[in-house]
Design an enzyme around this catalytic site. Structure first.
Site, mmCIF file in Angstrom:
data_model
loop_
_atom_site.group_PDB
_atom_site.id
_atom_site.type_symbol
_atom_site.label_atom_id
_atom_site.label_comp_id
_atom_site.label_asym_id
_atom_site.label_seq_id
_atom_site.Cartn_x
_atom_site.Cartn_y
_atom_site.Cartn_z
ATOM 1 N N LYS A 13 -2.548 8.320 4.497
ATOM 2 C CA LYS A 13 -2.386 8.366 3.081
ATOM 3 C C LYS A 13 -3.092 9.832 2.784
ATOM 4 O O LYS A 13 -2.697 10.591 2.088
ATOM 5 C CB LYS A 13 -3.052 7.433 2.258
ATOM 6 C CG LYS A 13 -2.181 6.006 2.428
ATOM 7 C CD LYS A 13 -2.906 5.108 1.588
ATOM 8 C CE LYS A 13 -4.472 4.803 1.629
ATOM 9 N NZ LYS A 13 -4.507 4.006 3.054
ATOM 10 N N ARG A 88 -5.700 -0.705 -5.436
ATOM 11 C CA ARG A 88 -5.739 -1.642 -4.114
ATOM 12 C C ARG A 88 -5.803 -3.184 -4.578
ATOM 13 O O ARG A 88 -5.823 -3.954 -3.607
ATOM 14 C CB ARG A 88 -7.134 -1.310 -3.573
ATOM 15 C CG ARG A 88 -6.890 -0.299 -2.473
ATOM 16 C CD ARG A 88 -8.491 -0.075 -2.022
ATOM 17 N NE ARG A 88 -8.779 0.256 -0.648
ATOM 18 C CZ ARG A 88 -8.873 1.509 -0.331
ATOM 19 N NH1 ARG A 88 -8.883 2.406 -1.055
ATOM 20 N NH2 ARG A 88 -9.295 1.515 1.035
ATOM 21 N N ARG A 127 -10.597 9.122 14.576
ATOM 22 C CA ARG A 127 -10.674 9.852 13.263
ATOM 23 C C ARG A 127 -11.860 10.580 13.064
ATOM 24 O O ARG A 127 -12.985 10.093 13.247
ATOM 25 C CB ARG A 127 -10.130 9.034 11.986
ATOM 26 C CG ARG A 127 -10.228 9.756 10.807
ATOM 27 C CD ARG A 127 -9.531 9.131 9.653
ATOM 28 N NE ARG A 127 -10.145 8.065 9.174
ATOM 29 C CZ ARG A 127 -9.564 7.301 8.202
ATOM 30 N NH1 ARG A 127 -8.633 7.606 7.533
ATOM 31 N NH2 ARG A 127 -10.120 6.266 7.682
ATOM 32 N N ARG A 161 -16.532 8.714 9.609
ATOM 33 C CA ARG A 161 -16.880 7.979 8.567
ATOM 34 C C ARG A 161 -17.643 6.617 9.073
ATOM 35 O O ARG A 161 -17.250 6.172 10.233
ATOM 36 C CB ARG A 161 -15.745 7.292 7.710
ATOM 37 C CG ARG A 161 -15.100 8.449 6.774
ATOM 38 C CD ARG A 161 -13.822 7.799 6.359
ATOM 39 N NE ARG A 161 -13.893 6.492 5.914
ATOM 40 C CZ ARG A 161 -12.717 6.208 5.219
ATOM 41 N NH1 ARG A 161 -11.724 6.792 4.534
ATOM 42 N NH2 ARG A 161 -12.611 4.772 4.851
ATOM 43 N N ARG A 172 -11.745 -4.257 6.530
ATOM 44 C CA ARG A 172 -10.624 -3.417 5.735
ATOM 45 C C ARG A 172 -9.210 -3.932 5.782
ATOM 46 O O ARG A 172 -8.408 -4.060 4.729
ATOM 47 C CB ARG A 172 -10.851 -2.013 6.004
ATOM 48 C CG ARG A 172 -12.171 -1.556 5.414
ATOM 49 C CD ARG A 172 -12.786 -0.158 6.456
ATOM 50 N NE ARG A 172 -11.940 0.925 6.137
ATOM 51 C CZ ARG A 172 -11.795 1.922 7.067
ATOM 52 N NH1 ARG A 172 -12.532 1.969 8.158
ATOM 53 N NH2 ARG A 172 -11.253 3.143 6.668
HETATM 54 P P1 AMP Z 1 -10.650 4.815 1.651
HETATM 55 O O1 AMP Z 1 -11.193 6.000 1.788
HETATM 56 O O2 AMP Z 1 -9.536 4.762 0.647
HETATM 57 O O3 AMP Z 1 -10.565 4.133 2.950
HETATM 58 O O4 AMP Z 1 -12.036 3.960 0.873
HETATM 59 C C1 AMP Z 1 -12.891 3.470 1.648
HETATM 60 C C2 AMP Z 1 -13.640 2.241 1.171
HETATM 61 O O5 AMP Z 1 -13.859 2.566 -0.328
HETATM 62 C C3 AMP Z 1 -13.047 1.056 1.062
HETATM 63 O O6 AMP Z 1 -12.930 0.332 2.222
HETATM 64 C C4 AMP Z 1 -13.546 0.218 -0.303
HETATM 65 O O7 AMP Z 1 -14.978 -0.060 0.098
HETATM 66 C C5 AMP Z 1 -13.747 1.436 -1.160
HETATM 67 N N1 AMP Z 1 -12.716 1.669 -1.997
HETATM 68 C C6 AMP Z 1 -11.886 2.762 -2.285
HETATM 69 N N2 AMP Z 1 -10.944 2.784 -3.087
HETATM 70 C C7 AMP Z 1 -11.024 1.320 -3.564
HETATM 71 C C8 AMP Z 1 -10.253 0.793 -4.576
HETATM 72 N N3 AMP Z 1 -9.146 1.272 -5.115
HETATM 73 N N4 AMP Z 1 -10.548 -0.504 -4.973
HETATM 74 C C9 AMP Z 1 -11.592 -1.053 -4.213
HETATM 75 N N5 AMP Z 1 -12.540 -0.364 -3.399
HETATM 76 C C10 AMP Z 1 -12.130 0.911 -3.106
#
Ligand code: AMP
Length: 215
Positions: A13, A88, A127, A161, A172
């Site tokens: 994404k 989400r 990554r 990360r 996740r």
């Molecule tokens: P990402 O970078 O999108 O993979 O997000 C990393 C982490 O941030 C996720 O595993 C969640 O802990 C938190 N997070 C990001 N976006 C959301 C969302 N829309 N709702 C809830 N938690 C989020």
């Protein structure tokens, strides 16, 4: 044109969002990036969400909806927004719909990026990103340059990360299947859903998305 990129962690994404930003002048709204930024700058909210993120669980709807609300009400994006990693949950999807309506805007497309789980594990454990410009690398398919400098900005700050490890990834993925994948049915029912095969080369996936948006 406002669109959502929907898919599990590692589906690509962020990579595709960056291509759309470059090619179409769109604005990427990644709640994951916003939350990581809050942690780095040490805000109260950043401290509250740190452990939840490291575990791989979702932070509360209230927090992420607040972040998106602030961006949408204070910024502008003539080329449109790309929602990356948001919504989400069904509550977030409802909130986004209401917020866009309130601002006189609409959601034009939801693009589901399909990738199988094995590919996700391989992608995520390989990554890294440039800590300066956000360019995404993969140890196998797009390695960090041998001269130690980011190919995009020349920075030397290669970062991985904290939640890109096997344990967090399991959580996740579970969060994705339990809480986020129902959105596929939700947007299908609304008539907004399109799917692309996220397993292909970066350029091929980008071309498939372009076709969808222009078609
Ligand atoms: P990402 O970078 O999108 O993979 O997000 C990393 C982490 O941030 C996720 O595993 C969640 O802990 C938190 N997070 C990001 N976006 C959301 C969302 N829309 N709702 C809830 N938690 C989020």
């Amino acid at each position: 044109m406002n669109l959502i990129l929907l898919g599990p962690p590692g589906a690509g994404k962020g990579t595709q969002a960056r291509i759309l930003v470059e090619g179409r002048g769109m604005v990427q709204l990644s709640t994951g990036d916003m939350l990581r930024e809050a942690r780095t700058s040490g805000t109260e909210m950043g401290k509250r969400v740190a452990a939840v993120m490291d575990r791989g669980d979702l932070v509360t709807d209230e927090i992420v909806i607040g972040l998106i609300r602030e961006k949408l009400t204070t910024g502008t994006a003539p080329g449109g927004y790309i929602f990356d990693g948001f919504p989400r949950t069904l509550a977030q999807a409802d909130a986004l719909g209401a917020l866009l309506e309130e601002l006189g805007q609409s959601l034009d497309a939801v693009i589901e990026m399909r990738v199988d789980d094995e590919a996700l594990v391989a992608r995520i454990t390989a990554r890294s990103t440039c800590g300066d410009c956000g360019e995404v690398y993969n140890d196998l398919t797009k390695p960090w340059p041998a001269d130690g400098r980011c190919a995009n900005c020349g920075g030397t700050n290669q970062t991985r990360r904290a939640d890109d490890n096997a344990d967090s990834l399991r959580t996740r993925l579970m969060a994705y299947y339990k809480q986020t994948s129902p959105l596929i049915g939700y947007y299908h029912a609304k008539g907004d859903l399109h799917s692309v095969d996220g397993l292909g080369e970066i350029d091929a996936v980008a071309a498939a998305i372009e076709d969808l948006l222009d078609g």
